[in-house]
Structures are given as structure tokens and as C-alpha cells.
Design a protein around this motif. Structure first.
Motif, mmCIF file in Angstrom:
data_model
loop_
_atom_site.group_PDB
_atom_site.id
_atom_site.type_symbol
_atom_site.label_atom_id
_atom_site.label_comp_id
_atom_site.label_asym_id
_atom_site.label_seq_id
_atom_site.Cartn_x
_atom_site.Cartn_y
_atom_site.Cartn_z
ATOM 1 N N GLU A 83 75.458 74.736 99.993
ATOM 2 C CA GLU A 83 74.567 75.707 100.635
ATOM 3 C C GLU A 83 74.635 77.062 99.941
ATOM 4 O O GLU A 83 73.615 77.714 99.695
ATOM 5 N N ARG A 106 79.296 70.308 101.397
ATOM 6 C CA ARG A 106 78.185 70.939 102.109
ATOM 7 C C ARG A 106 78.386 72.452 102.234
ATOM 8 O O ARG A 106 77.420 73.226 102.183
ATOM 9 N N GLN A 137 67.686 74.431 95.454
ATOM 10 C CA GLN A 137 68.508 73.804 96.474
ATOM 11 C C GLN A 137 69.494 72.817 95.846
ATOM 12 O O GLN A 137 69.123 72.021 94.976
#
Length: 325
Positions: free
Chosen positions: A51, A47, A60
Motif C-alpha cells: 500500500e 499488504r 498500484q
């Protein structure tokens, strides 16, 4: 002659696809599969980098947790994905290096079914003992185990886990056979270590540093080439007089086999930028992990580390006759 011309035309078409694909990559959101449940070290690393990779790639990067079978379910899914860079794996060292020897019917080959992208972060394993064990150094631990192994319990996070195999290598080096106590995860094993129900465990600094800092367990050695920056007073095993027992756990990005080299390069560049982000590096440090040094950031470096670990841990697993059906 016609067959040769057709083959040449097909080859040229294939070569032409790679630059075209790279020019449009990424054309949609990227799925980064984490082969474990949310909240663990691999998930946290994923994570953090996802990001920051999103900002670089302009699409994304979405983390998807696909847990099961010690990470092999999620890894198998990525191995079968379209090799266009839009499905990638945050592959933990345990899944990618232990599985070939642990699972006789593994659905994929970690070395041949993926394109290495790059190492995201790594963390050393540490040997710790319960307070009730009369050992405060690795030398004392070694002597105690050689005299009393039959009466000592060695806890781990489950058969085939990093904590299991790290201590298996250590036990092989010492020539001892303690009673192995597998748990369903690191947490319960550490709890029983603190309670004195097991004598020692080997696990990631990430998992153990709060108990070490709190004084509830005894750190004996970091099983890595260098000391941990979060526990700088704990010596390495080599410094303490024992070599050949290192385990450094890494999490790395892999793409499906056949992903074009320009796309792998784009993913690698985004990963490099992500792990250089100051916030990410600080979070890694809080976890007891580190970003790789410059020489270890290339796909080729990951391939070399991965290949060596498959060989090393395969030998350990086979010597200990460990199998998961």
C-alpha cells in the motif's frame, strides 16, 4: 572482426536498455506475489508495504497470493517472470533459505534466480514450553531434556517449517532426540501445547506472544541476538547461557534475475519509505516484528543475510536428513 563488432553492439544495446527502462518504471501496476495463503505474517507484511510503496511509485502494487509447496510455487513463478520490476516477490526466509536443501528437484535457485531488493521486516523465534513441563528457564529445560528427551513431544507446524527447523537446531545443540509431532500449521501445534499434548515448540514471537501474555504457556528464551520489544522480560538464549541456536525470520522483496539495477534501486527506495511509515512500524510491533535497521536495508545486505541463511540452514537440514519429495 564482424562477430566482435556485433557482440559489442549487442552489449551497448543491453547497457542502454537499463536507464531507459528505469526512466519509464513503473509503467503499469506491479504484482507482489505472496507465496502463501492470505492472513499469515508474510501476507500481512506484504499488504502493509504494498500500500505504501504504491504511493511512492505512482502505480498500484497489487498483492497476489500464490500458495503451494511451502512457498516454492509462488517463488518459482516470480523467478520466471519478465525482469522489468513489474512482478516481484515477498519472499519469506523459510522458502528462500530452506528450499534448496529440502527439495531435491527445486525448480529455481533462490540465490541465483533473483535480484535482492530489501528486507521488509523480521521477527525472532522463541522457545516455549507447556505448563506441565517442570521448566521455567532455559537452563532447567536443557537439564530436563537431557534426562527425559525420550518422553517429551516436540511439536512443530509441519516438516520443513521454521518451527521444525528452529527446534531441530536446538535439539542438535542439546544432543537430544525427542518425539517430533508435525501439525498442519502453527495454530494446531500451539493448541496442543496449551493442552499439554506436546512439551515444547519453537515458533515466531508473532504467533506465540498472545499465549505468553495470557499465561497459558511458559516462555523460555528468545532465539535471537536481541530481546523482543513486545516481550522484553524474556531473555535471549545467549543471555540464558546457550549460543548458536538463533533464528530470525525475515520477509524480503526480491525481483527476477536480470532486473536492471536502476529498477531495483527504485523498488528499494519505495520499500525503505514504506517501512518507515509510522502506521506500518506500529503494526509490525503488534505482530512482534521489526523493520530492519539502516545498515540492513540495502540489496547487498539482503544478499549477505540470504546467502548466510542458505548455508546455515542447509547444514542443519542435511545433518538431520530432512527431505521433502
Amino acid at each position: 572482426m564482424i562477430t566482435r563488432r556485433l557482440a559489442l553492439a549487442a552489449l551497448c544495446a543491453t547497457v542502454a536498455v537499463a536507464p531507459a527502462a528505469a526512466q519509464t518504471f513503473p509503467s503499469r501496476p506491479i504484482t507482489m506475489v505472496v507465496p502463501f495463503a492470505p492472513g499469515g505474517p508474510t501476507d500481512i507484511v506484504a499488504r502493509l508495504v504494498a500500500e505504501r510503496m504504491s504511493a511512492t511509485l505512482g502505480q498500484q502494487v497489487v498483492v497476489e497470493n500464490v500458495a503451494g509447496a511451502a512457498g516454492t510455487t509462488g517463488a518459482a513463478r516470480v523467478s520466471r517472470a519478465e525482469p522489468d520490476g513489474h512482478t516481484i516477490l515477498m519472499g519469506p526466509m523459510s522458502t528462500m533459505s530452506f528450499s534448496p536443501a529440502l527439495y531435491p528437484n527445486l525448480a529455481f535457485n533462490p540465490l541465483t534466480d533473483f535480484e535482492p531488493v530489501g528486507i521488509a521486516a523480521s521477527a525472532p523465534i522463541m522457545l516455549v514450553s507447556a505448563k506441565k513441563l517442570p521448566t521455567t528457564t532455559l537452563a532447567e529445560f536443557s537439564a530436563h531434556m537431557k534426562a527425559n528427551a525420550a518422553t517429551v513431544n516436540n511439536g512443530n507446524a509441519g516438516v520443513g517449517s521454521t518451527s521444525h527447523l528452529a527446534c531441530t537446531l536446538l535439539n542438535q545443540k542439546l544432543g537430544v532426540s525427542p518425539t517430533l509431532v508435525p501439525y498442519r500449521g502453527t495454530g494446531p501445534a500451539i493448541q496442543d501445547l496449551v493442552a499439554g499434548n506436546v512439551g515444547y515448540i519453537c515458533d515466531q514471537v508473532t504467533s506465540l506472544m498472545s499465549q505468553v501474555q495470557g499465561g497459558t504457556i511458559t516462555p523460555l528464551a528468545v532465539l535471537a541476538p536481541t530481546r523482543s520489544p513486545v516481550l522484553p522480560n524474556v531473555p535471549t538464549a545467549t543471555e540464558a547461557g546457550m549460543s548458536g541456536v538463533d533464528m530470525v525470520v525475515w520477509n524480503a522483496v526480491f525481483a527476477p534475475k536480470g532486473t536492471p539495477a536502476p529498477i531495483v534501486a527504485a523498488l528499494n527506495a519505495a520499500l525503505r519509505k514504506a517501512i518507515d511509515d509510522p502506521t506500518a512500524r506500529e503494526r509490525f510491533l503488534q505482530l512482534g516484528a521489526e523493520a530492519p535497521v539502516e545498515a540492513q536495508r540495502t540489496p547487498e545486505a539482503l544478499r549477505a543475510v540470504h546467502t548466510a541463511d542458505v548455508k546455515k540452514w542447509g547444514d542443519v537440514i542435511r545433518e538431520a536428513n530432512i527431505r521433502i519429495q
